[in-house]
Design a protein around this motif. Structure first.
Motif, PDB file in Angstrom:
ATOM      1  N   MET A 176     -16.932 -24.652   9.990  1.00  0.00           N
ATOM      2  CA  MET A 176     -17.937 -23.614   9.808  1.00  0.00           C
ATOM      3  C   MET A 176     -18.012 -23.260   8.331  1.00  0.00           C
ATOM      4  SD  MET A 176     -18.215 -19.905  11.646  1.00  0.00           S
ATOM      5  CE  MET A 176     -18.812 -20.553  13.194  1.00  0.00           C
ATOM      6  N   ASN A 177     -19.209 -23.108   7.817  1.00  0.00           N
ATOM      7  CA  ASN A 177     -19.419 -22.801   6.407  1.00  0.00           C
ATOM      8  C   ASN A 177     -19.520 -21.293   6.216  1.00  0.00           C
ATOM      9  OD1 ASN A 177     -20.207 -22.573   3.779  1.00  0.00           O
ATOM     10  ND2 ASN A 177     -22.010 -23.858   3.952  1.00  0.00           N
ATOM     11  N   PHE A 178     -18.594 -20.733   5.443  1.00  0.00           N
ATOM     12  CA  PHE A 178     -18.604 -19.300   5.191  1.00  0.00           C
ATOM     13  C   PHE A 178     -19.069 -18.991   3.777  1.00  0.00           C
ATOM     14  CE2 PHE A 178     -15.738 -19.218   8.863  1.00  0.00           C
ATOM     15  CZ  PHE A 178     -16.367 -18.234   9.601  1.00  0.00           C
ATOM     16  N   SER A 179     -19.963 -19.801   3.248  1.00  0.00           N
ATOM     17  CA  SER A 179     -20.510 -19.548   1.925  1.00  0.00           C
ATOM     18  C   SER A 179     -21.499 -18.396   2.024  1.00  0.00           C
ATOM     19  CB  SER A 179     -21.211 -20.799   1.394  1.00  0.00           C
ATOM     20  OG  SER A 179     -21.802 -20.528   0.158  1.00  0.00           O
ATOM     21  N   VAL A 180     -21.092 -17.258   1.517  1.00  0.00           N
ATOM     22  CA  VAL A 180     -21.941 -16.069   1.591  1.00  0.00           C
ATOM     23  C   VAL A 180     -22.119 -15.503   0.194  1.00  0.00           C
ATOM     24  CG1 VAL A 180     -21.525 -15.474   3.995  1.00  0.00           C
ATOM     25  CG2 VAL A 180     -19.952 -14.683   2.255  1.00  0.00           C
ATOM     26  N   LYS A 181     -22.710 -16.288  -0.653  1.00  0.00           N
ATOM     27  CA  LYS A 181     -22.928 -15.876  -2.036  1.00  0.00           C
ATOM     28  C   LYS A 181     -24.270 -15.186  -2.164  1.00  0.00           C
ATOM     29  CE  LYS A 181     -19.920 -19.261  -4.075  1.00  0.00           C
ATOM     30  NZ  LYS A 181     -19.655 -19.942  -5.320  1.00  0.00           N
ATOM     31  N   GLY A 182     -24.246 -14.018  -2.770  1.00  0.00           N
ATOM     32  CA  GLY A 182     -25.448 -13.228  -2.917  1.00  0.00           C
ATOM     33  C   GLY A 182     -26.365 -13.724  -4.016  1.00  0.00           C
ATOM     34  N   LYS A 183     -27.651 -13.491  -3.795  1.00  0.00           N
ATOM     35  CA  LYS A 183     -28.676 -13.850  -4.777  1.00  0.00           C
ATOM     36  C   LYS A 183     -29.445 -12.612  -5.240  1.00  0.00           C
ATOM     37  CE  LYS A 183     -32.833 -16.712  -5.120  1.00  0.00           C
ATOM     38  NZ  LYS A 183     -33.684 -17.664  -4.383  1.00  0.00           N
ATOM     39  N   LYS A 184     -29.742 -11.712  -4.281  1.00  0.00           N
ATOM     40  CA  LYS A 184     -30.555 -10.537  -4.598  1.00  0.00           C
ATOM     41  C   LYS A 184     -30.239  -9.428  -3.596  1.00  0.00           C
ATOM     42  CE  LYS A 184     -35.334  -9.133  -5.299  1.00  0.00           C
ATOM     43  NZ  LYS A 184     -36.739  -9.548  -5.289  1.00  0.00           N
ATOM     44  N   VAL A 185     -30.283  -8.197  -4.077  1.00  0.00           N
ATOM     45  CA  VAL A 185     -30.085  -7.013  -3.236  1.00  0.00           C
ATOM     46  C   VAL A 185     -31.335  -6.165  -3.330  1.00  0.00           C
ATOM     47  CG1 VAL A 185     -28.747  -4.888  -2.925  1.00  0.00           C
ATOM     48  CG2 VAL A 185     -27.578  -7.007  -3.596  1.00  0.00           C
ATOM     49  N   ARG A 186     -31.757  -5.643  -2.185  1.00  0.00           N
ATOM     50  CA  ARG A 186     -32.882  -4.702  -2.199  1.00  0.00           C
ATOM     51  C   ARG A 186     -32.684  -3.688  -1.070  1.00  0.00           C
ATOM     52  NH1 ARG A 186     -35.307  -9.371   0.212  1.00  0.00           N
ATOM     53  NH2 ARG A 186     -36.493  -8.824   2.066  1.00  0.00           N
ATOM     54  N   PHE A 187     -33.442  -2.631  -1.165  1.00  0.00           N
ATOM     55  CA  PHE A 187     -33.365  -1.552  -0.192  1.00  0.00           C
ATOM     56  C   PHE A 187     -34.759  -1.322   0.365  1.00  0.00           C
ATOM     57  CE2 PHE A 187     -29.949  -1.204  -3.153  1.00  0.00           C
ATOM     58  CZ  PHE A 187     -28.862  -0.932  -2.346  1.00  0.00           C
ATOM     59  N   VAL A 188     -34.888  -1.423   1.681  1.00  0.00           N
ATOM     60  CA  VAL A 188     -36.165  -1.241   2.352  1.00  0.00           C
ATOM     61  C   VAL A 188     -35.952  -0.232   3.470  1.00  0.00           C
ATOM     62  CG1 VAL A 188     -37.984  -2.349   3.692  1.00  0.00           C
ATOM     63  CG2 VAL A 188     -36.886  -3.599   1.823  1.00  0.00           C
ATOM     64  N   ASP A 189     -36.726   0.841   3.426  1.00  0.00           N
ATOM     65  CA  ASP A 189     -36.557   1.944   4.373  1.00  0.00           C
ATOM     66  C   ASP A 189     -35.095   2.373   4.342  1.00  0.00           C
ATOM     67  OD1 ASP A 189     -39.294   1.940   5.094  1.00  0.00           O
ATOM     68  OD2 ASP A 189     -38.934   0.305   6.497  1.00  0.00           O
ATOM     69  N   ASN A 190     -34.400   2.285   5.435  1.00  0.00           N
ATOM     70  CA  ASN A 190     -32.993   2.691   5.484  1.00  0.00           C
ATOM     71  C   ASN A 190     -32.053   1.497   5.603  1.00  0.00           C
ATOM     72  OD1 ASN A 190     -33.482   5.493   5.312  1.00  0.00           O
ATOM     73  ND2 ASN A 190     -34.091   5.499   7.460  1.00  0.00           N
TER      74      ASN A 190
ATOM     75  N   GLU B 292     -30.136 -10.999   0.095  1.00  0.00           N
ATOM     76  CA  GLU B 292     -30.584 -12.384   0.206  1.00  0.00           C
ATOM     77  C   GLU B 292     -29.462 -13.271  -0.311  1.00  0.00           C
ATOM     78  OE1 GLU B 292     -33.943 -15.360  -1.663  1.00  0.00           O
ATOM     79  OE2 GLU B 292     -34.330 -13.199  -1.656  1.00  0.00           O
ATOM     80  N   LEU B 293     -29.078 -14.263   0.502  1.00  0.00           N
ATOM     81  CA  LEU B 293     -28.005 -15.176   0.109  1.00  0.00           C
ATOM     82  C   LEU B 293     -28.561 -16.388  -0.614  1.00  0.00           C
ATOM     83  CD1 LEU B 293     -25.889 -15.077   3.397  1.00  0.00           C
ATOM     84  CD2 LEU B 293     -25.729 -13.597   1.375  1.00  0.00           C
ATOM     85  N   GLN B 294     -27.712 -17.036  -1.371  1.00  0.00           N
ATOM     86  CA  GLN B 294     -28.120 -18.212  -2.131  1.00  0.00           C
ATOM     87  C   GLN B 294     -28.586 -19.352  -1.235  1.00  0.00           C
ATOM     88  OE1 GLN B 294     -25.041 -19.226  -4.974  1.00  0.00           O
ATOM     89  NE2 GLN B 294     -25.112 -17.195  -5.912  1.00  0.00           N
ATOM     90  N   ASP B 295     -28.111 -19.383   0.021  1.00  0.00           N
ATOM     91  CA  ASP B 295     -28.521 -20.454   0.938  1.00  0.00           C
ATOM     92  C   ASP B 295     -29.790 -20.112   1.719  1.00  0.00           C
ATOM     93  OD1 ASP B 295     -27.711 -18.662   2.899  1.00  0.00           O
ATOM     94  OD2 ASP B 295     -26.001 -19.850   3.581  1.00  0.00           O
ATOM     95  N   GLY B 296     -30.411 -18.965   1.403  1.00  0.00           N
ATOM     96  CA  GLY B 296     -31.671 -18.596   2.028  1.00  0.00           C
ATOM     97  C   GLY B 296     -31.551 -17.604   3.177  1.00  0.00           C
ATOM     98  N   ARG B 297     -30.352 -17.413   3.704  1.00  0.00           N
ATOM     99  CA  ARG B 297     -30.185 -16.416   4.764  1.00  0.00           C
ATOM    100  C   ARG B 297     -30.382 -15.020   4.194  1.00  0.00           C
ATOM    101  NH1 ARG B 297     -24.384 -17.643   7.073  1.00  0.00           N
ATOM    102  NH2 ARG B 297     -24.095 -18.281   4.907  1.00  0.00           N
ATOM    103  N   ILE B 298     -30.726 -14.101   5.082  1.00  0.00           N
ATOM    104  CA  ILE B 298     -30.918 -12.705   4.704  1.00  0.00           C
ATOM    105  C   ILE B 298     -30.101 -11.839   5.659  1.00  0.00           C
ATOM    106  CG2 ILE B 298     -32.569 -10.819   4.504  1.00  0.00           C
ATOM    107  CD1 ILE B 298     -34.677 -12.945   3.783  1.00  0.00           C
ATOM    108  N   ILE B 299     -29.320 -10.934   5.093  1.00  0.00           N
ATOM    109  CA  ILE B 299     -28.521  -9.994   5.875  1.00  0.00           C
ATOM    110  C   ILE B 299     -29.099  -8.605   5.655  1.00  0.00           C
ATOM    111  CG2 ILE B 299     -26.243  -8.985   6.234  1.00  0.00           C
ATOM    112  CD1 ILE B 299     -25.071 -11.452   4.830  1.00  0.00           C
ATOM    113  N   GLY B 300     -29.320  -7.887   6.718  1.00  0.00           N
ATOM    114  CA  GLY B 300     -29.788  -6.509   6.618  1.00  0.00           C
ATOM    115  C   GLY B 300     -28.912  -5.605   7.464  1.00  0.00           C
ATOM    116  N   THR B 301     -28.412  -4.546   6.874  1.00  0.00           N
ATOM    117  CA  THR B 301     -27.596  -3.581   7.605  1.00  0.00           C
ATOM    118  C   THR B 301     -28.078  -2.173   7.260  1.00  0.00           C
ATOM    119  OG1 THR B 301     -25.925  -3.580   5.846  1.00  0.00           O
ATOM    120  CG2 THR B 301     -25.533  -5.046   7.716  1.00  0.00           C
TER     121      THR B 301
END
Length: 79
Positions: free
Chosen positions: A1-15, A20-29
């Motif tokens: 399993m690849n655990f490469s979770v390198k960040g590319k950009k951070v933004r804040f939308v609503d709450n 955005e990760l370097q591999d194209g995935r997006i995490i929102g919490t």
């Protein structure tokens, strides 16, 4: 399993804290998960930088550090 979770950009939308990760995935919490961030101004929130080979985020003004992997693991537990 690849655990490469390198960040590319951070933004804040609503709450949400969105990373955005370097591999194209997006995490929102929900920003409410991070009390130090929840109470900060947008100007302070936008003053971040990546640390630890882009695997973490730091807000110097808040003296706050966040692991991107921990965001992903926590959001998967909730889903």
């Amino acid at each position: 399993m690849n655990f490469s979770v390198k960040g590319k950009k951070v933004r804040f939308v609503d709450n949400l804290l969105i990373v955005e990760l370097q591999d194209g995935r997006i995490i929102g919490t929900p920003i409410s998960w991070y009390k130090e961030l929840e109470n900060a101004s947008i100007a302070t929130l936008n003053h971040y930088h990546f640390i630890c080979d882009d695997t973490g985020i730091e807000w110097d003004e808040l003296d706050y550090h966040l692991s991107i992997l921990s965001m992903l693991e926590h959001s998967e537990k909730i889903a």
